[in-house]
Write a protein that holds these residues in place. Structure first.
Motif, PDB file in Angstrom:
ATOM      1  N   GLN A  90       0.808  -1.219   0.000  1.00  0.00           N
ATOM      2  CA  GLN A  90       0.000   0.000   0.000  1.00  0.00           C
ATOM      3  C   GLN A  90       0.845   1.275   0.000  1.00  0.00           C
ATOM      4  OE1 GLN A  90      -2.574  -0.777   3.487  1.00  0.00           O
ATOM      5  NE2 GLN A  90      -4.301  -0.724   2.086  1.00  0.00           N
ATOM      6  N   HIS A 130      -3.882   7.447   4.402  1.00  0.00           N
ATOM      7  CA  HIS A 130      -3.233   6.224   3.906  1.00  0.00           C
ATOM      8  C   HIS A 130      -2.356   5.608   4.992  1.00  0.00           C
ATOM      9  CE1 HIS A 130      -4.694   6.310  -0.147  1.00  0.00           C
ATOM     10  NE2 HIS A 130      -4.163   7.493  -0.419  1.00  0.00           N
ATOM     11  N   ARG A 174      -4.532   3.788   7.411  1.00  0.00           N
ATOM     12  CA  ARG A 174      -5.000   2.522   6.835  1.00  0.00           C
ATOM     13  C   ARG A 174      -3.913   1.457   6.880  1.00  0.00           C
ATOM     14  NH1 ARG A 174      -8.605   3.679   1.384  1.00  0.00           N
ATOM     15  NH2 ARG A 174     -10.450   4.497   2.448  1.00  0.00           N
ATOM     16  N   GLN A 183      -3.563   0.141  10.303  1.00  0.00           N
ATOM     17  CA  GLN A 183      -4.647  -0.764  10.692  1.00  0.00           C
ATOM     18  C   GLN A 183      -4.429  -2.168  10.127  1.00  0.00           C
ATOM     19  OE1 GLN A 183      -8.017   1.446   9.254  1.00  0.00           O
ATOM     20  NE2 GLN A 183      -8.306   2.534  11.197  1.00  0.00           N
TER      21      GLN A 183
END
Length: 296
Positions: free
Chosen positions: A131, A167, A170, A173
């Protein structure tokens, strides 16, 4: 000569209080390192070329092109290049840029907890993470908008900054960083803060261990494992980083700089400087002035 008073707190230049963000391009020879310091701002570090050994608190990591670092307020940090070809951007912004006035849900649920260190974001985002590309794109667009300063750029910079934080949350997480992971070497933080203020002064391993309430032997083991350096090597690294900054300031000669950063012998200073910078102080200064002439 009177000693310079060093401080670990850096008052980072943010020219416009109404738009409290600044972006610094760190590259050789203008400024090749981020010296050991802390400040009352958030910061992103984005490595665009080469590699750096980055410190955040008591965590150290060798990072390369595309890797990103998040630094919370009042967090001790530094970045030392592994070669003269290494480059990075440092994006420094005050919390008032994001949190001001009446709290909305975004501020209440994310930004205030981040400010209070209740919401944990990892220090390091490596380019290998699936990511990370989205985070890289946000920072690159932010840097471009800030540099070009075309109409409405302030809105874009703030939007990209908020997107980058989203971002990062995220990613956190998906791969949560526990307190233990973030602070696994926190036991040596007291000596790191002490060195940042007093690197021009000598300190023995025994004294350093006492700062951390550890035995000398165990302190040496933990310090080397955390930093990758012995105590003496780390202090010399911090000293040489400050010496390089003083060289570029044109305020002192080489012998004076050696004394100011803690070396009583200028010959030993020269050898130590070359060990870390691959060039003598005179060579570094000459190249710096030559490059300045070429830029005119």
């Amino acid at each position: 000569m009177k000693k310079v008073q060093f401080s670990k707190e850096e008052h980072t230049k943010i020219p416009d209080p109404a738009f409290p963000i600044n972006i610094f391009f760190i590259r050789h020879p203008d400024q090749s390192t981020i010296p050991l310091h802390w400040h009352n701002h958030f910061e992103w570090i984005y490595i665009t070329k080469g590699s750096f050994r980055v410190q955040v608190g008591a965590e150290f990591k060798d990072l390369t092109e595309g890797d990103i670092v998040f630094i919370n307020r009042e967090e001790l940090h530094s970045a030392f290049p592994n070669s003269n070809k290494s480059q990075l951007y440092a994006i420094v912004y005050n919390h008032t840029f994001l949190i001001d006035g009446e709290l909305d849900r975004v501020q209440r649920n994310y930004l205030v907890p981040l400010l209070n260190n209740e919401l944990k974001i990892p220090f390091f985002f490596e380019t290998s993470h699936y990511q990370s590309k989205e985070l890289q794109n946000c920072l690159e667009k932010m840097i471009d908008a800030f540099s070009e300063k075309t109409g409405g750029y302030e809105i874009l910079v703030k939007a990209y900054l908020l997107e980058a934080i989203a971002h990062a949350i995220r990613i956190a997480q998906v791969s949560p960083a526990t307190d233990k992971q973030i602070n696994k070497h926190a036991v040596i933080e007291p000596i790191l803060y002490h060195i940042s203020n007093h690197f021009d002064q000598s300190i023995s391993v025994k004294e350093a261990a006492e700062h951390c309430n550890l035995s000398p032997n165990y302190f040496c083991h933990v310090f080397k494992k955390a930093t990758g350096y012995t105590l003496k090597e780390y202090i010399n690294l911090v000293r040489i980083s400050e010496a390089e900054r003083l060289l570029y300031s044109n305020q002192y000669n080489i012998q004076q700089i050696a004394y100011l950063v803690g070396f009583s012998n200028s010959t030993y200073f020269g050898r130590t400087f070359k060990k870390f910078k691959q060039k003598t102080p005179s060579e570094v200064l000459r190249i710096y002035h030559e490059n300045k002439q070429d830029d005119r």
